[in-house]
Design a protein around this motif. Structure first.
Motif, PDB file in Angstrom:
ATOM      1  N   SER A  19      34.073  36.615  40.080  1.00  0.00           N
ATOM      2  CA  SER A  19      35.190  35.888  39.466  1.00  0.00           C
ATOM      3  C   SER A  19      36.235  36.852  38.922  1.00  0.00           C
ATOM      4  N   LEU A  20      35.765  37.928  38.323  1.00  0.00           N
ATOM      5  CA  LEU A  20      36.679  38.945  37.806  1.00  0.00           C
ATOM      6  C   LEU A  20      37.488  39.564  38.935  1.00  0.00           C
ATOM      7  N   ASN A  64      42.555  40.114  41.919  1.00  0.00           N
ATOM      8  CA  ASN A  64      43.278  39.965  43.178  1.00  0.00           C
ATOM      9  C   ASN A  64      44.451  38.997  43.020  1.00  0.00           C
ATOM     10  N   GLN A  65      44.257  37.913  42.296  1.00  0.00           N
ATOM     11  CA  GLN A  65      45.364  36.979  42.047  1.00  0.00           C
ATOM     12  C   GLN A  65      46.499  37.674  41.309  1.00  0.00           C
ATOM     13  N   ASN A  66      46.157  38.490  40.320  1.00  0.00           N
ATOM     14  CA  ASN A  66      47.182  39.236  39.588  1.00  0.00           C
ATOM     15  C   ASN A  66      47.928  40.183  40.516  1.00  0.00           C
ATOM     16  N   PHE A 123      38.207  38.240  41.787  1.00  0.00           N
ATOM     17  CA  PHE A 123      39.119  37.213  42.279  1.00  0.00           C
ATOM     18  C   PHE A 123      40.369  37.139  41.403  1.00  0.00           C
ATOM     19  N   LYS A 124      40.185  37.145  40.096  1.00  0.00           N
ATOM     20  CA  LYS A 124      41.325  37.071  39.168  1.00  0.00           C
ATOM     21  C   LYS A 124      42.195  38.325  39.258  1.00  0.00           C
TER      22      LYS A 124
END
Length: 70
Positions: free
Chosen positions: A9-10, A15-17, A12-13
Motif C-alpha cells: 500500500s505504501l 507511485n501515485q505521488n 502504491f501511494k
C-alpha cells in the motif's frame, strides 16, 4: 493489516505521488516552453522520460505485490 499489505500500500501511494508530480512538472514544462525556454523544457523532458521508463517496471511490479497470495 500485515506488514506485507502495508508495504505494498505504501509503494502504491508513493507511485501515485510520483505520477501526480510528473503531471505537474509536465504542465510547468509546457508553460516554460511557451515562454521561449526550449532548452530548459528539453532538459526537464529528459528527466520525465526516465520516470516513464521506470513506470514500465514499477506498475507491473506493484500489481504483483498487491495481488492476493495464492
Amino acid at each position: 493489516m500485515s506488514n506485507a499489505d502495508l508495504f505494498s500500500s505504501l509503494l502504491f501511494k508513493i507511485n501515485q505521488n510520483q505520477l501526480a508530480l510528473e503531471a505537474a512538472i509536465m504542465k510547468l514544462t509546457l508553460w516554460v516552453e511557451q515562454r521561449g525556454s526550449a532548452e530548459v523544457a528539453g532538459n526537464v523532458r529528459g528527466a520525465l522520460d526516465t520516470i516513464c521508463r521506470n513506470e514500465e517496471f514499477i506498475n507491473p511490479t506493484l500489481a504483483v505485490l498487491m495481488s492476493p497470495e495464492k
